[in-house]
Design an enzyme around this catalytic site. Sequence first.
Site, PDB file in Angstrom:
ATOM      1  N   VAL A   1      66.728  -3.953  66.148  1.00 53.44           N
ATOM      2  CA  VAL A   1      66.677  -5.047  65.831  1.00 53.44           C
ATOM      3  C   VAL A   1      66.700  -5.353  65.122  1.00 53.44           C
ATOM      4  CG1 VAL A   1      64.692  -5.649  67.966  1.00 53.44           C
ATOM      5  CG2 VAL A   1      63.536  -4.762  65.032  1.00 53.44           C
TER       6      VAL A   1
ATOM      7  N   ASN B   1      57.170  -6.436  68.201  1.00 51.29           N
ATOM      8  CA  ASN B   1      56.540  -5.645  67.971  1.00 51.29           C
ATOM      9  C   ASN B   1      57.025  -4.378  67.122  1.00 51.29           C
ATOM     10  OD1 ASN B   1      53.760  -3.182  68.480  1.00 51.29           O
ATOM     11  ND2 ASN B   1      55.297  -2.392  69.680  1.00 51.29           N
TER      12      ASN B   1
ATOM     13  N   SER C   1      49.416  -7.045  60.920  1.00 48.54           N
ATOM     14  CA  SER C   1      49.116  -5.315  60.707  1.00 48.54           C
ATOM     15  C   SER C   1      47.607  -5.950  59.905  1.00 48.54           C
ATOM     16  CB  SER C   1      49.510  -4.587  59.889  1.00 48.54           C
ATOM     17  OG  SER C   1      48.946  -3.821  59.270  1.00 48.54           O
TER      18      SER C   1
ATOM     19  N   TYR D   1      55.025  -1.286  52.150  1.00 47.46           N
ATOM     20  CA  TYR D   1      54.933  -2.209  54.279  1.00 47.46           C
ATOM     21  C   TYR D   1      54.042  -3.672  54.275  1.00 47.46           C
ATOM     22  CZ  TYR D   1      52.573  -1.371  58.698  1.00 47.46           C
ATOM     23  OH  TYR D   1      51.840  -1.805  60.058  1.00 47.46           O
TER      24      TYR D   1
ATOM     25  N   ALA E   1      53.950  -5.326  51.924  1.00 44.44           N
ATOM     26  CA  ALA E   1      54.763  -7.641  52.326  1.00 44.44           C
ATOM     27  C   ALA E   1      54.682  -7.563  53.602  1.00 44.44           C
ATOM     28  CB  ALA E   1      54.722  -7.091  50.667  1.00 44.44           C
ATOM     29  N   SER E   2      55.771  -6.650  54.005  1.00 40.92           N
ATOM     30  CA  SER E   2      56.632  -6.803  55.437  1.00 40.92           C
ATOM     31  C   SER E   2      55.676  -7.310  56.530  1.00 40.92           C
ATOM     32  CB  SER E   2      56.818  -5.580  55.902  1.00 40.92           C
ATOM     33  OG  SER E   2      56.543  -5.196  56.299  1.00 40.92           O
ATOM     34  N   LYS E   3      54.349  -7.002  56.559  1.00 42.51           N
ATOM     35  CA  LYS E   3      53.722  -7.254  57.163  1.00 42.51           C
ATOM     36  C   LYS E   3      52.979  -8.787  57.216  1.00 42.51           C
ATOM     37  CE  LYS E   3      54.339  -4.377  61.122  1.00 42.51           C
ATOM     38  NZ  LYS E   3      54.850  -5.400  62.265  1.00 42.51           N
TER      39      LYS E   3
END
Length: 274
Positions: free
Chosen positions: A63, A89, A165, A179, A181-183
Site C-alpha cells: 500500500v 488496516n 492506535s 509509530y 506520530a504516524s498513527k
Amino acid sequence: MRLQDKVALVTGAAQGLGRAIATAMAQDGADVVICDIQEQKLHDVAREIEALGRRCLPVVCDVSSPTEVASMFATAAERFGTVHILVNNAAKVPTRPADEERRNKHYAYVTTPMPRQAVGVTSSLTEDDWLRWWDVNANGVFYCTQEALKYMVPQQYGRIINISSVAGISTASMHSPGYSASKAAVASLTKTVALDVAGAGVYVNAIACGGVLTPPFEEYLEHASDEQRQNLYQMIPAGRLGRPEEYASLAVYLATENHYLVGQVISPNGGVVI
C-alpha cells in the site's frame, strides 16, 4: 447479514487484526477483497472466507506504492463492480530488538517506583527509526482512501474505517515516537477526509486500537520476562490485551448503514485512555 450485497476491501488482511476484520465482514454478508504482501497467508485467509460462502479476491499489494494501490482497486472493480467499504488496516508495528528494548524501558518507567529522569527514547532514535513508519502507516492510508473515493463519491455511498492506535491519541507508546506520530496522522486524516466527503454519503471514521493480541504482540509476550509482562498488564485497567475479534465487531458496525458517526476516532483500549 448487515453487509449483504456490499464489497469490502481490507488491507493488511493476511493475519491478526486484518484477518479478523475481513472474516467478520464476510460473516456479515460482504464479498471481500483482501490485500497484503504475505502471499501465502493471504490465500489462506481467502480460503477461510470462501468457506463462509462469500466471494473473496486476494491481491498482493504494497500500500505504500500508489501504482500498486491503483491497480488493486481497478482489479477489485473489474471483479465486483465497485467497492463500498474500505478498511485501512495495513501498518508497520514496533517489532525490532531496539523497539522491544525501548518498550520494556517505558513499561518499567511508568509502572515501577524509580527516580524521575529522561528515559532516553527520543535521543536514541535514528533517522530510520523515525522515517520507516510513514510510507505504510500514513501514506498507504491516503493512497487507498483516494482510490476508494473514485468509486464511493460517484455512487453516493461508502464507508471508510481507518485503523489508528491508542498510540496516536495518547502517550501509550512513548517508546516509539515515529509509530505514534504516524498513527496520530491517521486520526487527523480521518477527520479532514470525513468533513470533505460526508455530503456524498461517504462516512469516514477511525478505530484507535489499544493493545491487540496479534502475532507480533504474541511473539513479544513469548520472549518477555514475567516482570515485563506484569509491567504491560499493570498499564491496562482491564488487565489484558484486546482480542482481534473484539475490534473486528466494531469495524463491522462502522461499515453498516445503521449509525450516524462521521469523523469519529473511537478507542477500544481496555481503559488505558479514558
